[in-house]
Write a protein that holds these residues in place. Sequence first.
Motif, PDB file in Angstrom:
ATOM      1  N   ASP A   7       0.937   1.524  71.497  1.00 53.86           N
ATOM      2  CA  ASP A   7       1.562   2.097  70.318  1.00 53.86           C
ATOM      3  C   ASP A   7       2.386   3.304  70.761  1.00 53.86           C
ATOM      4  N   ALA A   8       3.693   3.282  70.473  1.00 49.98           N
ATOM      5  CA  ALA A   8       4.591   4.329  70.962  1.00 49.98           C
ATOM      6  C   ALA A   8       4.210   5.707  70.434  1.00 49.98           C
ATOM      7  N   GLY A   9       3.874   5.803  69.129  1.00 50.82           N
ATOM      8  CA  GLY A   9       3.497   7.086  68.558  1.00 50.82           C
ATOM      9  C   GLY A   9       2.202   7.609  69.139  1.00 50.82           C
ATOM     10  N   ARG A  10       1.235   6.722  69.288  1.00 50.24           N
ATOM     11  CA  ARG A  10      -0.062   7.094  69.863  1.00 50.24           C
ATOM     12  C   ARG A  10       0.113   7.551  71.304  1.00 50.24           C
ATOM     13  N   GLU A  11       0.947   6.852  72.064  1.00 46.32           N
ATOM     14  CA  GLU A  11       1.190   7.207  73.462  1.00 46.32           C
ATOM     15  C   GLU A  11       1.864   8.569  73.577  1.00 46.32           C
ATOM     16  N   LYS A  12       2.800   8.852  72.684  1.00 48.11           N
ATOM     17  CA  LYS A  12       3.506  10.131  72.731  1.00 48.11           C
ATOM     18  C   LYS A  12       2.545  11.289  72.494  1.00 48.11           C
ATOM     19  N   THR A  13       1.671  11.130  71.510  1.00 51.62           N
ATOM     20  CA  THR A  13       0.666  12.163  71.241  1.00 51.62           C
ATOM     21  C   THR A  13      -0.251  12.354  72.440  1.00 51.62           C
ATOM     22  N   ALA A  14      -0.719  11.254  73.005  1.00 49.54           N
ATOM     23  CA  ALA A  14      -1.639  11.334  74.149  1.00 49.54           C
ATOM     24  C   ALA A  14      -0.975  12.004  75.343  1.00 49.54           C
ATOM     25  N   GLU A  15       0.294  11.694  75.581  1.00 52.01           N
ATOM     26  CA  GLU A  15       1.009  12.309  76.711  1.00 52.01           C
ATOM     27  C   GLU A  15       1.113  13.819  76.533  1.00 52.01           C
ATOM     28  N   GLU A  95     -14.539   3.049  73.019  1.00 54.28           N
ATOM     29  CA  GLU A  95     -13.134   2.791  72.717  1.00 54.28           C
ATOM     30  C   GLU A  95     -12.354   2.462  73.996  1.00 54.28           C
ATOM     31  N   VAL A  96     -12.578   3.248  75.036  1.00 54.90           N
ATOM     32  CA  VAL A  96     -11.846   3.062  76.288  1.00 54.90           C
ATOM     33  C   VAL A  96     -12.218   1.741  76.954  1.00 54.90           C
ATOM     34  N   TYR A  97     -13.449   1.295  76.739  1.00 53.30           N
ATOM     35  CA  TYR A  97     -13.948   0.086  77.397  1.00 53.30           C
ATOM     36  C   TYR A  97     -13.037  -1.104  77.144  1.00 53.30           C
ATOM     37  N   ASP A  98     -12.485  -1.194  75.920  1.00 54.59           N
ATOM     38  CA  ASP A  98     -11.638  -2.327  75.555  1.00 54.59           C
ATOM     39  C   ASP A  98     -10.155  -1.960  75.484  1.00 54.59           C
ATOM     40  N   THR A  99      -9.777  -0.854  76.096  1.00 54.10           N
ATOM     41  CA  THR A  99      -8.394  -0.389  76.030  1.00 54.10           C
ATOM     42  C   THR A  99      -7.754  -0.421  77.409  1.00 54.10           C
ATOM     43  N   ASP A 100      -6.472  -0.649  77.452  1.00 53.93           N
ATOM     44  CA  ASP A 100      -5.713  -0.647  78.704  1.00 53.93           C
ATOM     45  C   ASP A 100      -5.865   0.712  79.384  1.00 53.93           C
ATOM     46  N   PRO A 101      -6.494   0.780  80.535  1.00 48.85           N
ATOM     47  CA  PRO A 101      -6.734   2.072  81.184  1.00 48.85           C
ATOM     48  C   PRO A 101      -5.466   2.743  81.700  1.00 48.85           C
ATOM     49  N   THR A 102      -4.358   1.974  81.760  1.00 50.56           N
ATOM     50  CA  THR A 102      -3.103   2.599  82.192  1.00 50.56           C
ATOM     51  C   THR A 102      -2.405   3.314  81.045  1.00 50.56           C
ATOM     52  N   SER A 103      -2.896   3.160  79.822  1.00 52.49           N
ATOM     53  CA  SER A 103      -2.264   3.813  78.673  1.00 52.49           C
ATOM     54  C   SER A 103      -2.622   5.297  78.658  1.00 52.49           C
ATOM     55  N   SER A 104      -1.711   6.096  78.140  1.00 51.34           N
ATOM     56  CA  SER A 104      -1.984   7.530  78.000  1.00 51.34           C
ATOM     57  C   SER A 104      -3.114   7.757  77.004  1.00 51.34           C
ATOM     58  N   HIS A 105      -3.219   6.872  76.016  1.00 55.21           N
ATOM     59  CA  HIS A 105      -4.290   6.990  75.024  1.00 55.21           C
ATOM     60  C   HIS A 105      -5.659   6.912  75.701  1.00 55.21           C
ATOM     61  N   ALA A 106      -5.856   5.920  76.539  1.00 55.64           N
ATOM     62  CA  ALA A 106      -7.136   5.778  77.238  1.00 55.64           C
ATOM     63  C   ALA A 106      -7.375   6.952  78.179  1.00 55.64           C
ATOM     64  N   GLN A 107      -6.331   7.387  78.839  1.00 58.16           N
ATOM     65  CA  GLN A 107      -6.490   8.478  79.795  1.00 58.16           C
ATOM     66  C   GLN A 107      -6.790   9.803  79.101  1.00 58.16           C
ATOM     67  N   TYR A 108      -6.196  10.006  77.908  1.00 57.59           N
ATOM     68  CA  TYR A 108      -6.554  11.228  77.199  1.00 57.59           C
ATOM     69  C   TYR A 108      -7.990  11.151  76.684  1.00 57.59           C
ATOM     70  N   ALA A 109      -8.414   9.971  76.225  1.00 54.32           N
ATOM     71  CA  ALA A 109      -9.801   9.823  75.778  1.00 54.32           C
ATOM     72  C   ALA A 109     -10.769  10.184  76.904  1.00 54.32           C
ATOM     73  N   LEU A 110     -10.456   9.758  78.111  1.00 57.67           N
ATOM     74  CA  LEU A 110     -11.302  10.105  79.257  1.00 57.67           C
ATOM     75  C   LEU A 110     -11.232  11.603  79.567  1.00 57.67           C
ATOM     76  N   THR A 111     -10.053  12.183  79.387  1.00 52.98           N
ATOM     77  CA  THR A 111      -9.910  13.633  79.579  1.00 52.98           C
ATOM     78  C   THR A 111     -10.764  14.392  78.568  1.00 52.98           C
ATOM     79  N   GLU A 112     -10.795  13.881  77.339  1.00 53.18           N
ATOM     80  CA  GLU A 112     -11.624  14.515  76.324  1.00 53.18           C
ATOM     81  C   GLU A 112     -13.106  14.386  76.676  1.00 53.18           C
TER      82      GLU A 112
END
Length: 301
Positions: A7-15, A95-112
């Motif tokens: 999701d472009a909006g979700r990715e922008k926020t995560a970045e 959430e991250v378990y079923d998400t593309d780990p290359t996405s910024s969304h997944a990476q921010y979740a792990l950062t959190e």
Amino acid sequence: MTRTLKDAGREKTAERLLKSSANKFYDPDVDIDWDAPLVPGKHYIPENRSSLYGTELWEKLSPEQRIELGKHEIASVATTGLWFEILLMQMLLKEVYDTDPTSSHAQYALTEVADECRHSTMFARLADRIGCPAYGPVPALRQLAKVLPAISYGPARYGAILVAEEVLDRLQREQMNDPEIQPLVRMVNRIHVLEEARHVTFAREEVTRGMAKLNRAELVYQQFLIALISYFVTRAFINPHVYKAVGIRPRDGVEAALNNPHWQQTIGWAGEKIMPFLQESGLVGKPGMYFWKKSFLLPAR
């Protein structure tokens, strides 16, 4: 297979949040002087934020006992906050378990998750440093909450995270700049407030996106679930055993606190930032109204 659509909006926020996390984060082991002496006579919470403030039990306490009660109450809030953080980490990892780990969304979740690990350690060290037990929630609630990662999803999951984080955040923002509060407590609060601001942004946007995808049946479930969780969140902050520290029977302390208008107003005040957002998003509805009122986050009338 992981989800690969981004999701472009979700990715922008995560970045943006990833950049903020890289530029400003704290390590409590380094940034807090845990060996600094506690200041005699300083409070651990403002007196008017004590669960018993204004009650007959409060009036019977000496000034020293009031400080002691506040010390145990802040330890209860901190170790219950630690428990919230562990539940949050479980939900984020699910959430991250079923998400593309290359996405910024997944990476921010792990950062959190990494942030919450540090916060959990910090809260544990605070309770230990001030000489209090690791109160946490009562055993029954601790057992009940084990099912939360399995039954929660979507907006209610992130909305419940927001209730726990933003109620605590408002209490901490008040305390971190109060010169009458112990410097150690103020520093712990300051670190948590600054880092949680990113987590709140992340969760709010997830609520907004998730609400747009719900059908009617799911909405009813989400409205009920977040209200039920929020009720347990507000009831969990003060463990009944804190009252023993000043010679009050736990059941007497709990009864006085739950019927205390000042404590009810404190919870309502602490929820003033998050409740309008949840109402506007549609997460507050009739299916959960009983529990919203019992939580003190919405007025009973």
